[in-house]
Design an enzyme around this catalytic site. Structure first.
Site, short mmCIF file in Angstrom:
data_model
loop_
_atom_site.label_atom_id
_atom_site.label_comp_id
_atom_site.label_asym_id
_atom_site.label_seq_id
_atom_site.Cartn_x
_atom_site.Cartn_y
_atom_site.Cartn_z
N GLY A 103 0.82 -1.20 0.00
CA GLY A 103 0.00 0.00 0.00
C GLY A 103 0.85 1.26 0.00
N GLY A 104 0.27 2.30 0.58
CA GLY A 104 0.96 3.58 0.62
C GLY A 104 2.28 3.51 1.37
N GLY A 128 21.96 13.33 -31.05
CA GLY A 128 21.52 13.93 -29.79
C GLY A 128 22.12 13.22 -28.60
N ALA A 129 22.37 11.92 -28.76
CA ALA A 129 22.92 11.16 -27.64
C ALA A 129 24.33 11.66 -27.30
CB ALA A 129 22.93 9.67 -27.97
C1 HXC Z 1 -2.71 -4.53 12.46
C2 HXC Z 1 -1.66 -6.35 11.56
C3 HXC Z 1 -1.56 -5.71 10.32
C4 HXC Z 1 -2.09 -4.40 10.22
C5 HXC Z 1 -0.65 -7.64 10.13
N1 HXC Z 1 -1.10 -7.54 11.40
N2 HXC Z 1 -0.95 -6.53 9.46
N3 HXC Z 1 -2.23 -5.75 12.62
N4 HXC Z 1 -2.65 -3.85 11.31
N5 HXC Z 1 -2.01 -3.71 9.09
C6 HXC Z 1 -0.98 -8.53 12.45
C7 HXC Z 1 -1.81 -9.78 12.20
O1 HXC Z 1 -3.11 -9.58 12.66
C8 HXC Z 1 -1.06 -10.80 13.01
O2 HXC Z 1 -1.40 -10.62 14.38
C9 HXC Z 1 0.39 -10.36 12.87
O3 HXC Z 1 0.36 -9.01 12.46
C10 HXC Z 1 1.13 -11.15 11.82
O4 HXC Z 1 0.35 -11.17 10.64
P1 HXC Z 1 0.08 -12.51 9.83
O5 HXC Z 1 -1.03 -12.21 8.90
O6 HXC Z 1 -0.10 -13.66 10.78
O7 HXC Z 1 1.46 -12.70 9.08
P2 HXC Z 1 1.72 -13.22 7.61
O8 HXC Z 1 0.94 -14.46 7.34
O9 HXC Z 1 3.20 -13.28 7.48
O10 HXC Z 1 1.16 -12.08 6.65
C11 HXC Z 1 1.71 -10.79 6.67
C12 HXC Z 1 0.83 -9.83 5.86
C13 HXC Z 1 -0.62 -9.87 6.29
C14 HXC Z 1 0.96 -10.21 4.35
C15 HXC Z 1 1.47 -8.44 6.02
O11 HXC Z 1 -0.66 -9.74 7.71
C16 HXC Z 1 -1.46 -8.78 5.72
O12 HXC Z 1 -1.89 -8.88 4.57
N6 HXC Z 1 -1.70 -7.73 6.51
C17 HXC Z 1 -2.53 -6.62 6.07
C18 HXC Z 1 -1.79 -5.79 5.06
C19 HXC Z 1 -2.55 -4.57 4.68
O13 HXC Z 1 -3.50 -4.64 3.91
N7 HXC Z 1 -2.18 -3.47 5.31
C20 HXC Z 1 -2.77 -2.19 5.03
C21 HXC Z 1 -2.12 -1.66 3.75
S1 HXC Z 1 -2.73 -0.11 3.34
P3 HXC Z 1 -1.46 -11.84 15.40
O14 HXC Z 1 -1.89 -11.21 16.67
O15 HXC Z 1 -2.42 -12.82 14.84
O16 HXC Z 1 -0.06 -12.37 15.42
C22 HXC Z 1 -1.70 0.90 4.13
C23 HXC Z 1 -2.03 2.32 3.91
C24 HXC Z 1 -0.82 3.16 4.04
O17 HXC Z 1 -0.80 0.54 4.75
C25 HXC Z 1 -1.15 4.50 3.49
C26 HXC Z 1 -0.01 5.42 3.54
C27 HXC Z 1 -0.26 6.68 2.79
#
Ligand code: HXC
Length: 510
Positions: free
Chosen positions: A171-172, A406-407
Protein backbone atom coordinates in the site's frame (compact mmCIF):
# COMPACT_ATOMS: atom_id res chain seq x y z
CA UNK A 1 18.11 -1.76 48.94
CA UNK A 2 15.51 0.57 47.59
CA UNK A 3 17.78 1.43 44.64
CA UNK A 4 18.37 -2.25 43.95
CA UNK A 5 14.63 -2.79 43.58
CA UNK A 6 14.34 0.21 41.28
CA UNK A 7 17.19 -1.07 39.09
CA UNK A 8 15.67 -4.54 38.97
CA UNK A 9 12.39 -3.03 37.85
CA UNK A 10 14.27 -1.11 35.18
CA UNK A 11 15.98 -4.30 33.96
CA UNK A 12 12.66 -6.14 33.86
CA UNK A 13 11.12 -3.37 31.77
CA UNK A 14 14.13 -3.42 29.45
CA UNK A 15 13.82 -7.17 28.95
CA UNK A 16 10.09 -6.85 28.26
CA UNK A 17 10.79 -4.28 25.56
CA UNK A 18 13.53 -6.40 24.03
CA UNK A 19 11.29 -9.46 23.85
CA UNK A 20 9.15 -7.65 21.27
CA UNK A 21 6.07 -9.74 20.47
CA UNK A 22 7.35 -12.63 22.62
CA UNK A 23 9.16 -15.93 22.11
CA UNK A 24 6.44 -17.50 19.92
CA UNK A 25 6.39 -14.60 17.50
CA UNK A 26 10.20 -14.50 17.40
CA UNK A 27 10.21 -18.23 16.61
CA UNK A 28 7.73 -17.63 13.80
CA UNK A 29 9.88 -14.83 12.45
CA UNK A 30 12.96 -17.09 12.43
CA UNK A 31 11.00 -19.92 10.85
CA UNK A 32 10.04 -17.55 8.05
CA UNK A 33 13.77 -17.10 7.44
CA UNK A 34 13.78 -13.55 8.80
CA UNK A 35 15.81 -11.88 11.55
CA UNK A 36 14.18 -9.84 14.28
CA UNK A 37 14.43 -6.05 14.20
CA UNK A 38 17.15 -6.02 16.88
CA UNK A 39 19.15 -8.77 15.17
CA UNK A 40 19.05 -6.76 11.96
CA UNK A 41 20.28 -3.60 13.65
CA UNK A 42 23.06 -5.53 15.45
CA UNK A 43 24.16 -7.00 12.09
CA UNK A 44 24.05 -3.65 10.31
CA UNK A 45 25.94 -1.51 12.81
CA UNK A 46 29.46 -1.66 14.22
CA UNK A 47 29.40 -3.99 17.22
CA UNK A 48 28.20 -2.39 20.45
CA UNK A 49 27.45 1.03 18.97
CA UNK A 50 23.64 0.96 18.90
CA UNK A 51 21.88 3.43 21.18
CA UNK A 52 18.17 2.70 21.34
CA UNK A 53 15.68 5.55 21.78
CA UNK A 54 12.01 5.45 22.78
CA UNK A 55 12.25 1.89 24.05
CA UNK A 56 9.25 2.35 26.34
CA UNK A 57 6.89 4.11 23.96
CA UNK A 58 3.46 2.43 23.83
CA UNK A 59 0.46 3.09 21.64
CA UNK A 60 -2.58 5.02 22.87
CA UNK A 61 -5.23 3.11 20.95
CA UNK A 62 -8.29 1.75 22.79
CA UNK A 63 -10.25 0.36 19.83
CA UNK A 64 -10.80 -3.42 19.65
CA UNK A 65 -9.49 -3.86 23.23
CA UNK A 66 -6.07 -2.62 22.17
CA UNK A 67 -5.48 -1.11 25.63
CA UNK A 68 -4.83 -4.70 26.79
CA UNK A 69 -2.24 -5.23 24.08
CA UNK A 70 0.54 -2.77 24.68
CA UNK A 71 4.15 -3.77 24.04
CA UNK A 72 6.96 -1.37 24.99
CA UNK A 73 8.55 0.03 21.85
CA UNK A 74 5.32 -0.59 19.91
CA UNK A 75 6.68 -2.43 16.88
CA UNK A 76 9.55 -0.16 15.87
CA UNK A 77 13.14 -0.34 17.16
CA UNK A 78 14.92 2.96 16.58
CA UNK A 79 18.08 4.83 17.49
CA UNK A 80 21.57 5.59 16.26
CA UNK A 81 24.94 3.91 15.94
CA UNK A 82 27.98 3.67 13.70
CA UNK A 83 29.01 2.12 10.41
CA UNK A 84 32.80 1.96 10.04
CA UNK A 85 32.98 4.52 12.83
CA UNK A 86 30.62 6.98 11.10
CA UNK A 87 27.32 8.11 12.61
CA UNK A 88 24.05 6.77 11.17
CA UNK A 89 20.44 6.79 12.35
CA UNK A 90 18.37 3.65 11.96
CA UNK A 91 14.87 2.34 12.52
CA UNK A 92 13.54 -1.17 12.05
CA UNK A 93 9.93 -2.31 11.99
CA UNK A 94 9.44 -5.21 14.42
CA UNK A 95 7.17 -7.70 12.68
CA UNK A 96 6.72 -9.67 15.92
CA UNK A 97 4.62 -6.80 17.32
CA UNK A 98 1.29 -6.63 15.48
CA UNK A 99 3.01 -7.43 12.20
CA UNK A 100 5.22 -4.32 12.48
CA UNK A 101 2.14 -2.27 11.66
CA UNK A 102 2.44 1.50 11.84
CA UNK A 103 0.69 3.25 14.74
CA UNK A 104 0.49 6.95 15.52
CA UNK A 105 3.07 6.49 18.29
CA UNK A 106 5.64 4.40 16.45
CA UNK A 107 5.34 6.84 13.54
CA UNK A 108 6.35 9.54 16.03
CA UNK A 109 9.42 7.45 16.90
CA UNK A 110 10.37 7.26 13.24
CA UNK A 111 9.85 10.99 12.71
CA UNK A 112 12.06 11.66 15.75
CA UNK A 113 14.87 9.64 14.13
CA UNK A 114 14.41 11.42 10.80
CA UNK A 115 14.46 14.82 12.49
CA UNK A 116 17.56 14.05 14.56
CA UNK A 117 19.37 12.69 11.49
CA UNK A 118 18.62 15.84 9.52
CA UNK A 119 19.69 18.11 12.38
CA UNK A 120 22.92 16.20 12.92
CA UNK A 121 23.79 15.63 9.26
CA UNK A 122 23.83 11.83 9.26
CA UNK A 123 22.06 9.28 7.02
CA UNK A 124 18.88 7.41 7.89
CA UNK A 125 18.64 3.69 7.23
CA UNK A 126 15.13 2.19 7.35
CA UNK A 127 14.64 -1.55 7.74
CA UNK A 128 11.11 -2.33 6.54
CA UNK A 129 9.08 -5.41 7.47
CA UNK A 130 5.52 -4.35 8.12
CA UNK A 131 1.86 -5.12 7.50
CA UNK A 132 1.28 -1.41 6.80
CA UNK A 133 -1.09 0.97 8.53
CA UNK A 134 -2.28 -0.43 11.89
CA UNK A 135 -5.86 -1.23 11.06
CA UNK A 136 -7.13 -0.69 14.63
CA UNK A 137 -5.94 2.94 14.59
CA UNK A 138 -7.56 4.05 11.35
CA UNK A 139 -6.75 7.54 10.18
CA UNK A 140 -4.31 8.18 13.03
CA UNK A 141 -2.03 5.55 11.58
CA UNK A 142 -2.41 6.93 8.06
CA UNK A 143 -1.39 10.34 9.37
CA UNK A 144 1.76 8.74 10.73
CA UNK A 145 2.75 7.88 7.17
CA UNK A 146 2.12 11.44 6.05
CA UNK A 147 4.53 12.68 8.72
CA UNK A 148 7.18 10.18 7.62
CA UNK A 149 6.80 11.07 3.93
CA UNK A 150 7.09 14.75 4.82
CA UNK A 151 10.42 14.16 6.56
CA UNK A 152 11.65 11.90 3.72
CA UNK A 153 11.04 14.70 1.25
CA UNK A 154 12.50 17.50 3.34
CA UNK A 155 15.65 15.45 4.02
CA UNK A 156 16.07 14.48 0.34
CA UNK A 157 19.36 15.82 -0.98
CA UNK A 158 20.53 16.83 2.52
CA UNK A 159 21.31 13.43 4.05
CA UNK A 160 21.45 10.06 2.30
CA UNK A 161 18.37 7.93 2.97
CA UNK A 162 18.57 4.18 2.44
CA UNK A 163 15.72 1.63 2.67
CA UNK A 164 15.89 -2.13 2.99
CA UNK A 165 12.74 -4.13 2.33
CA UNK A 166 13.07 -7.27 4.44
CA UNK A 167 9.46 -8.51 4.44
CA UNK A 168 6.10 -7.16 3.29
CA UNK A 169 5.74 -3.51 2.30
CA UNK A 170 2.27 -2.84 0.93
CA UNK A 171 0.00 0.00 0.00
CA UNK A 172 0.96 3.58 0.62
CA UNK A 173 3.72 2.29 2.89
CA UNK A 174 5.79 1.75 -0.26
CA UNK A 175 6.08 5.50 -0.70
CA UNK A 176 8.49 6.10 2.15
CA UNK A 177 11.12 3.78 0.60
CA UNK A 178 10.30 5.22 -2.82
CA UNK A 179 11.12 8.71 -1.52
CA UNK A 180 14.54 7.58 -0.29
CA UNK A 181 17.73 7.37 -2.36
CA UNK A 182 18.29 3.62 -2.54
CA UNK A 183 16.11 0.55 -2.02
CA UNK A 184 17.54 -2.88 -1.21
CA UNK A 185 15.40 -6.06 -1.39
CA UNK A 186 15.98 -9.67 -0.34
CA UNK A 187 15.35 -12.27 -3.02
CA UNK A 188 12.25 -14.34 -2.24
CA UNK A 189 11.60 -12.69 1.14
CA UNK A 190 10.52 -9.14 0.42
CA UNK A 191 7.58 -7.69 -1.46
CA UNK A 192 6.43 -4.22 -2.43
CA UNK A 193 3.12 -3.41 -4.06
CA UNK A 194 0.56 -0.64 -3.97
CA UNK A 195 -2.21 -3.26 -4.09
CA UNK A 196 -1.72 -6.97 -3.36
CA UNK A 197 -2.67 -9.94 -5.58
CA UNK A 198 -6.26 -10.15 -4.23
CA UNK A 199 -7.06 -6.55 -5.07
CA UNK A 200 -5.39 -6.91 -8.46
CA UNK A 201 -7.63 -9.89 -9.21
CA UNK A 202 -10.78 -8.09 -8.09
CA UNK A 203 -10.05 -4.94 -10.10
CA UNK A 204 -8.30 -6.16 -13.24
CA UNK A 205 -9.08 -9.92 -13.16
CA UNK A 206 -5.35 -10.60 -13.48
CA UNK A 207 -4.10 -13.69 -11.63
CA UNK A 208 -0.65 -12.93 -10.29
CA UNK A 209 1.39 -14.17 -7.35
CA UNK A 210 3.01 -11.75 -4.90
CA UNK A 211 6.51 -12.67 -6.09
CA UNK A 212 5.76 -11.82 -9.69
CA UNK A 213 3.74 -8.77 -8.72
CA UNK A 214 6.23 -7.17 -6.37
CA UNK A 215 9.11 -9.49 -5.47
CA UNK A 216 12.76 -8.48 -5.42
CA UNK A 217 13.43 -9.76 -8.93
CA UNK A 218 10.46 -7.85 -10.37
CA UNK A 219 11.51 -4.58 -8.79
CA UNK A 220 15.19 -4.89 -9.57
CA UNK A 221 14.81 -5.98 -13.20
CA UNK A 222 11.41 -4.78 -14.46
CA UNK A 223 10.05 -1.81 -12.53
CA UNK A 224 13.34 -0.19 -11.54
CA UNK A 225 11.92 0.50 -8.06
CA UNK A 226 14.70 -1.41 -6.26
CA UNK A 227 18.37 -0.61 -6.73
CA UNK A 228 19.89 -3.70 -5.16
CA UNK A 229 18.84 -7.31 -4.63
CA UNK A 230 20.60 -9.65 -2.21
CA UNK A 231 20.31 -13.39 -1.60
CA UNK A 232 19.86 -12.95 2.16
CA UNK A 233 19.24 -10.34 4.83
CA UNK A 234 22.87 -10.55 5.96
CA UNK A 235 24.02 -9.91 2.41
CA UNK A 236 21.72 -6.89 2.07
CA UNK A 237 22.81 -5.41 5.40
CA UNK A 238 26.49 -5.82 4.46
CA UNK A 239 25.82 -4.18 1.10
CA UNK A 240 24.25 -1.18 2.87
CA UNK A 241 27.48 -0.80 4.87
CA UNK A 242 29.46 -0.96 1.67
CA UNK A 243 27.28 1.59 -0.13
CA UNK A 244 27.64 4.00 2.78
CA UNK A 245 31.43 3.81 2.35
CA UNK A 246 31.05 5.65 -0.97
CA UNK A 247 28.79 8.39 0.43
CA UNK A 248 29.31 11.50 2.52
CA UNK A 249 27.19 11.81 5.65
CA UNK A 250 25.43 14.90 4.30
CA UNK A 251 25.41 17.37 1.41
CA UNK A 252 27.98 19.67 3.07
CA UNK A 253 30.69 17.00 3.16
CA UNK A 254 32.81 15.14 0.65
CA UNK A 255 32.65 11.35 0.51
CA UNK A 256 35.44 9.69 2.52
CA UNK A 257 38.75 9.07 0.77
CA UNK A 258 40.05 5.51 1.09
CA UNK A 259 43.83 5.31 0.59
CA UNK A 260 44.80 2.69 -1.96
CA UNK A 261 47.99 0.87 -2.89
CA UNK A 262 46.74 0.72 -6.49
CA UNK A 263 49.25 2.82 -8.48
CA UNK A 264 47.58 5.87 -10.03
CA UNK A 265 49.91 5.49 -13.05
CA UNK A 266 48.90 1.86 -13.64
CA UNK A 267 48.37 1.21 -17.37
CA UNK A 268 46.43 -1.67 -18.86
CA UNK A 269 47.49 -2.59 -22.38
CA UNK A 270 44.51 -4.91 -22.78
CA UNK A 271 42.34 -1.80 -23.03
CA UNK A 272 44.00 -0.94 -26.35
CA UNK A 273 42.21 -3.91 -27.91
CA UNK A 274 39.04 -4.09 -25.78
CA UNK A 275 36.99 -1.89 -28.09
CA UNK A 276 36.44 -3.58 -31.47
CA UNK A 277 37.29 -1.46 -34.51
CA UNK A 278 34.01 -2.51 -36.13
CA UNK A 279 31.37 -0.21 -34.58
CA UNK A 280 28.80 -2.98 -34.83
CA UNK A 281 30.70 -5.42 -32.62
CA UNK A 282 29.70 -5.25 -28.94
CA UNK A 283 31.89 -5.39 -25.81
CA UNK A 284 31.15 -5.11 -22.11
CA UNK A 285 31.96 -1.65 -20.76
CA UNK A 286 32.18 -3.13 -17.25
CA UNK A 287 35.48 -4.73 -18.26
CA UNK A 288 36.83 -1.26 -18.93
CA UNK A 289 35.46 0.16 -15.67
CA UNK A 290 36.88 -2.70 -13.61
CA UNK A 291 40.26 -2.37 -15.28
CA UNK A 292 40.54 1.32 -14.52
CA UNK A 293 39.17 1.91 -11.00
CA UNK A 294 41.04 1.43 -7.70
CA UNK A 295 41.62 -2.23 -6.91
CA UNK A 296 39.35 -3.12 -9.86
CA UNK A 297 36.37 -2.65 -7.55
CA UNK A 298 33.10 -1.39 -9.00
CA UNK A 299 29.96 -1.20 -6.83
CA UNK A 300 27.24 -1.38 -9.42
CA UNK A 301 23.80 0.16 -8.81
CA UNK A 302 20.72 -1.34 -10.53
CA UNK A 303 22.73 -4.06 -12.28
CA UNK A 304 19.63 -5.88 -13.56
CA UNK A 305 17.59 -2.93 -14.87
CA UNK A 306 18.14 -1.12 -18.22
CA UNK A 307 21.46 -2.87 -18.72
CA UNK A 308 22.20 -0.69 -21.76
CA UNK A 309 23.44 1.91 -19.29
CA UNK A 310 25.70 1.04 -16.36
CA UNK A 311 25.76 3.14 -13.19
CA UNK A 312 27.62 2.71 -9.94
CA UNK A 313 30.32 3.82 -7.54
CA UNK A 314 34.06 3.23 -7.53
CA UNK A 315 37.18 5.05 -6.36
CA UNK A 316 39.91 6.67 -8.40
CA UNK A 317 43.08 7.58 -6.51
CA UNK A 318 41.11 6.92 -3.30
CA UNK A 319 38.30 9.36 -4.04
CA UNK A 320 34.76 8.04 -4.61
CA UNK A 321 33.26 8.71 -8.05
CA UNK A 322 29.95 7.96 -9.70
CA UNK A 323 30.20 6.27 -13.10
CA UNK A 324 27.64 6.44 -15.91
CA UNK A 325 28.51 4.31 -18.95
CA UNK A 326 26.67 3.21 -22.07
CA UNK A 327 27.02 -0.53 -22.42
CA UNK A 328 27.27 -1.75 -26.04
CA UNK A 329 26.80 -5.31 -24.74
CA UNK A 330 23.04 -4.60 -24.36
CA UNK A 331 20.88 -3.06 -27.09
CA UNK A 332 24.13 -1.65 -28.54
CA UNK A 333 24.24 0.79 -25.60
CA UNK A 334 21.27 2.75 -26.94
CA UNK A 335 19.44 5.26 -24.74
CA UNK A 336 15.81 4.32 -24.09
CA UNK A 337 13.21 5.38 -21.52
CA UNK A 338 14.44 3.14 -18.71
CA UNK A 339 18.11 3.91 -19.32
CA UNK A 340 17.34 7.63 -19.30
CA UNK A 341 15.51 7.44 -15.98
CA UNK A 342 18.20 5.25 -14.48
CA UNK A 343 21.06 7.53 -15.51
CA UNK A 344 19.32 10.82 -14.71
CA UNK A 345 18.39 9.86 -11.16
CA UNK A 346 21.90 8.61 -10.46
CA UNK A 347 23.48 11.81 -11.83
CA UNK A 348 21.23 13.83 -9.53
CA UNK A 349 22.13 11.69 -6.53
CA UNK A 350 25.84 12.24 -7.19
CA UNK A 351 25.26 15.97 -7.56
CA UNK A 352 23.28 16.17 -4.30
CA UNK A 353 26.15 14.57 -2.43
CA UNK A 354 29.27 16.06 -4.08
CA UNK A 355 30.37 12.85 -5.77
CA UNK A 356 32.29 13.60 -9.03
CA UNK A 357 30.94 11.95 -12.14
CA UNK A 358 32.74 9.99 -14.84
CA UNK A 359 30.80 9.43 -18.09
CA UNK A 360 31.99 6.71 -20.46
CA UNK A 361 30.30 7.14 -23.80
CA UNK A 362 29.63 4.67 -26.59
CA UNK A 363 26.11 5.39 -27.75
CA UNK A 364 24.48 5.04 -31.17
CA UNK A 365 21.56 7.31 -30.24
CA UNK A 366 18.07 7.13 -28.75
CA UNK A 367 16.06 3.98 -29.42
CA UNK A 368 13.63 4.58 -32.30
CA UNK A 369 10.04 3.28 -32.54
CA UNK A 370 6.45 3.80 -31.47
CA UNK A 371 6.88 2.11 -28.08
CA UNK A 372 9.55 4.60 -27.13
CA UNK A 373 7.92 7.66 -28.69
CA UNK A 374 4.50 6.89 -27.19
CA UNK A 375 6.11 6.11 -23.87
CA UNK A 376 7.61 9.60 -23.88
CA UNK A 377 11.29 9.10 -24.75
CA UNK A 378 11.39 12.84 -25.43
CA UNK A 379 10.56 13.81 -21.87
CA UNK A 380 12.51 10.89 -20.36
CA UNK A 381 15.59 11.57 -22.50
CA UNK A 382 15.36 15.24 -21.52
CA UNK A 383 15.97 14.19 -17.91
CA UNK A 384 19.55 13.22 -18.74
CA UNK A 385 20.38 16.61 -20.27
CA UNK A 386 18.67 18.35 -17.38
CA UNK A 387 20.52 16.29 -14.78
CA UNK A 388 23.94 16.75 -16.38
CA UNK A 389 23.51 20.50 -16.97
CA UNK A 390 22.17 21.12 -13.48
CA UNK A 391 24.97 19.12 -11.81
CA UNK A 392 27.72 21.35 -10.42
CA UNK A 393 30.04 18.52 -9.37
CA UNK A 394 33.23 17.79 -11.36
CA UNK A 395 32.16 16.04 -14.58
CA UNK A 396 34.62 14.13 -16.75
CA UNK A 397 33.55 12.55 -20.06
CA UNK A 398 35.47 9.97 -22.06
CA UNK A 399 34.22 9.05 -25.52
CA UNK A 400 35.17 5.45 -26.22
CA UNK A 401 33.63 4.85 -29.61
CA UNK A 402 30.24 6.00 -30.90
CA UNK A 403 28.97 9.44 -29.95
CA UNK A 404 26.18 9.99 -32.41
CA UNK A 405 23.57 12.69 -32.74
CA UNK A 406 21.52 13.93 -29.79
CA UNK A 407 22.92 11.16 -27.64
CA UNK A 408 26.42 12.68 -28.08
CA UNK A 409 25.10 16.00 -26.82
CA UNK A 410 23.17 14.68 -23.83
CA UNK A 411 25.89 12.37 -22.54
CA UNK A 412 27.79 15.18 -20.81
CA UNK A 413 29.20 16.91 -23.88
CA UNK A 414 31.45 19.95 -23.47
CA UNK A 415 28.69 22.47 -24.07
CA UNK A 416 26.38 20.90 -21.48
CA UNK A 417 28.92 21.83 -18.83
CA UNK A 418 31.37 18.97 -18.66
CA UNK A 419 34.74 19.95 -17.15
CA UNK A 420 37.06 17.67 -19.09
CA UNK A 421 36.19 15.84 -22.31
CA UNK A 422 38.50 13.08 -23.40
CA UNK A 423 38.27 10.74 -26.38
CA UNK A 424 40.00 7.61 -27.59
CA UNK A 425 41.39 7.67 -31.15
CA UNK A 426 38.60 5.14 -31.89
CA UNK A 427 35.90 7.72 -31.08
CA UNK A 428 33.34 8.51 -33.78
CA UNK A 429 31.71 11.86 -33.11
CA UNK A 430 29.12 12.41 -35.80
CA UNK A 431 25.46 13.06 -36.48
CA UNK A 432 24.97 9.37 -37.15
CA UNK A 433 26.81 6.20 -38.25
CA UNK A 434 28.28 5.95 -41.74
CA UNK A 435 25.65 3.58 -43.20
CA UNK A 436 22.77 5.66 -41.88
CA UNK A 437 24.23 8.89 -43.23
CA UNK A 438 24.89 7.43 -46.69
CA UNK A 439 21.36 5.98 -46.84
CA UNK A 440 20.02 9.50 -46.51
CA UNK A 441 22.56 11.48 -48.54
CA UNK A 442 23.02 8.92 -51.38
CA UNK A 443 19.57 7.40 -51.51
CA UNK A 444 19.62 7.01 -55.29
CA UNK A 445 23.26 5.97 -55.70
CA UNK A 446 24.30 2.48 -56.84
CA UNK A 447 26.05 -0.07 -54.61
CA UNK A 448 29.56 0.94 -55.60
CA UNK A 449 28.94 4.67 -55.07
CA UNK A 450 27.39 3.98 -51.71
CA UNK A 451 30.32 1.83 -50.59
CA UNK A 452 32.68 4.62 -51.55
CA UNK A 453 30.52 7.19 -49.77
CA UNK A 454 30.56 5.08 -46.58
CA UNK A 455 34.35 4.93 -46.80
CA UNK A 456 34.63 8.69 -47.24
CA UNK A 457 32.17 9.42 -44.43
CA UNK A 458 34.17 7.20 -42.08
CA UNK A 459 37.36 9.00 -42.97
CA UNK A 460 35.90 12.47 -42.50
CA UNK A 461 33.45 12.06 -39.66
CA UNK A 462 33.98 8.75 -37.85
CA UNK A 463 36.83 10.02 -35.69
CA UNK A 464 37.44 12.44 -32.82
CA UNK A 465 39.61 14.91 -34.73
CA UNK A 466 36.94 17.28 -36.06
CA UNK A 467 35.60 17.73 -32.50
CA UNK A 468 39.17 18.10 -31.23
CA UNK A 469 39.91 20.80 -33.84
CA UNK A 470 36.93 22.75 -32.52
CA UNK A 471 37.94 22.28 -28.88
CA UNK A 472 34.88 20.15 -28.06
CA UNK A 473 37.25 17.37 -27.05
CA UNK A 474 40.06 18.54 -24.76
CA UNK A 475 42.45 15.65 -25.19
CA UNK A 476 42.73 12.45 -27.18
CA UNK A 477 44.21 9.64 -25.09
CA UNK A 478 45.27 6.04 -25.54
CA UNK A 479 42.99 3.48 -23.87
CA UNK A 480 45.84 2.09 -21.75
CA UNK A 481 46.29 5.55 -20.13
CA UNK A 482 42.65 5.80 -19.02
CA UNK A 483 43.18 5.38 -15.28
CA UNK A 484 45.81 8.07 -14.90
CA UNK A 485 44.10 10.47 -17.30
CA UNK A 486 40.82 10.26 -15.36
CA UNK A 487 42.64 10.76 -12.04
CA UNK A 488 44.48 13.80 -13.43
CA UNK A 489 41.20 15.30 -14.64
CA UNK A 490 39.53 14.66 -11.29
CA UNK A 491 42.47 16.24 -9.47
CA UNK A 492 42.28 19.29 -11.70
CA UNK A 493 38.53 19.74 -11.10
CA UNK A 494 38.61 18.89 -7.40
CA UNK A 495 38.23 22.48 -6.19
CA UNK A 496 35.71 23.43 -8.87
CA UNK A 497 33.44 26.26 -7.80
CA UNK A 498 30.16 26.56 -9.62
CA UNK A 499 26.59 27.20 -8.62
CA UNK A 500 23.36 27.65 -10.54
CA UNK A 501 21.27 30.84 -10.32
CA UNK A 502 19.15 31.05 -7.14
CA UNK A 503 15.70 29.56 -7.63
CA UNK A 504 13.11 27.72 -5.59
CA UNK A 505 13.77 24.63 -7.70
CA UNK A 506 13.87 23.90 -11.41
CA UNK A 507 11.05 22.27 -13.33
CA UNK A 508 12.69 19.02 -14.34
CA UNK A 509 10.86 17.01 -17.01
CA UNK A 510 9.28 14.07 -15.12
C1 HXC B 1 -2.71 -4.53 12.46
C2 HXC B 1 -1.66 -6.35 11.56
C3 HXC B 1 -1.56 -5.71 10.32
C4 HXC B 1 -2.09 -4.40 10.22
C5 HXC B 1 -0.65 -7.64 10.13
N1 HXC B 1 -1.10 -7.54 11.40
N2 HXC B 1 -0.95 -6.53 9.46
N3 HXC B 1 -2.23 -5.75 12.62
N4 HXC B 1 -2.65 -3.85 11.31
N5 HXC B 1 -2.01 -3.71 9.09
C6 HXC B 1 -0.98 -8.53 12.45
C7 HXC B 1 -1.81 -9.78 12.20
O1 HXC B 1 -3.11 -9.58 12.66
C8 HXC B 1 -1.06 -10.80 13.01
O2 HXC B 1 -1.40 -10.62 14.38
C9 HXC B 1 0.39 -10.36 12.87
O3 HXC B 1 0.36 -9.01 12.46
C10 HXC B 1 1.13 -11.15 11.82
O4 HXC B 1 0.35 -11.17 10.64
P1 HXC B 1 0.08 -12.51 9.83
O5 HXC B 1 -1.03 -12.21 8.90
O6 HXC B 1 -0.10 -13.66 10.78
O7 HXC B 1 1.46 -12.70 9.08
P2 HXC B 1 1.72 -13.22 7.61
O8 HXC B 1 0.94 -14.46 7.34
O9 HXC B 1 3.20 -13.28 7.48
O10 HXC B 1 1.16 -12.08 6.65
C11 HXC B 1 1.71 -10.79 6.67
C12 HXC B 1 0.83 -9.83 5.86
C13 HXC B 1 -0.62 -9.87 6.29
C14 HXC B 1 0.96 -10.21 4.35
C15 HXC B 1 1.47 -8.44 6.02
O11 HXC B 1 -0.66 -9.74 7.71
C16 HXC B 1 -1.46 -8.78 5.72
O12 HXC B 1 -1.89 -8.88 4.57
N6 HXC B 1 -1.70 -7.73 6.51
C17 HXC B 1 -2.53 -6.62 6.07
C18 HXC B 1 -1.79 -5.79 5.06
C19 HXC B 1 -2.55 -4.57 4.68
O13 HXC B 1 -3.50 -4.64 3.91
N7 HXC B 1 -2.18 -3.47 5.31
C20 HXC B 1 -2.77 -2.19 5.03
C21 HXC B 1 -2.12 -1.66 3.75
S1 HXC B 1 -2.73 -0.11 3.34
P3 HXC B 1 -1.46 -11.84 15.40
O14 HXC B 1 -1.89 -11.21 16.67
O15 HXC B 1 -2.42 -12.82 14.84
O16 HXC B 1 -0.06 -12.37 15.42
C22 HXC B 1 -1.70 0.90 4.13
C23 HXC B 1 -2.03 2.32 3.91
C24 HXC B 1 -0.82 3.16 4.04
O17 HXC B 1 -0.80 0.54 4.75
C25 HXC B 1 -1.15 4.50 3.49
C26 HXC B 1 -0.01 5.42 3.54
C27 HXC B 1 -0.26 6.68 2.79
Amino acid sequence: MENERIYEDFERRNRAAEEGGGADKVKKQHEAGKMTARERIETLLDKGTFVELDKFVVHRCTNYGMERHRIPGDGVVSGYGKIDGRQVFVYAYDFTVLGGSLSATNAQKIVKIQTMALKNGAPVIALNDSGGARIQEGVESLTGYANIFFQNTIASGVIPQISAILGPCAGGACYSPALTDFIFMVDGKSHMFVTGPDVVKAVTHEEVGKEELGGAYTHSSKSGVAHFIGPSEEDVLMSIRELFGFLPSNNMEDAPVVPTSDDIHREDERLDTLIPADPNVPYDVKELIESVVDDHYFFEVMPHFAKNVVIGFARLGGRPVGIVANNPAFLAGVLDIDASDKAARFIRFCDCFNIPLITLEDVPGFLPGCTQEHGGIIRHGAKIVYAYVEATIPKITLILRKAYGGAYIVMSSKQTGSDVNLAYPTAEIAVMGAEGAVNILFRHADEQQRAQAVEEYREHFANPYRAAELGYVDEIILPRQTRFKLIQALDMAHNKIRSNPPKKHGNMPL
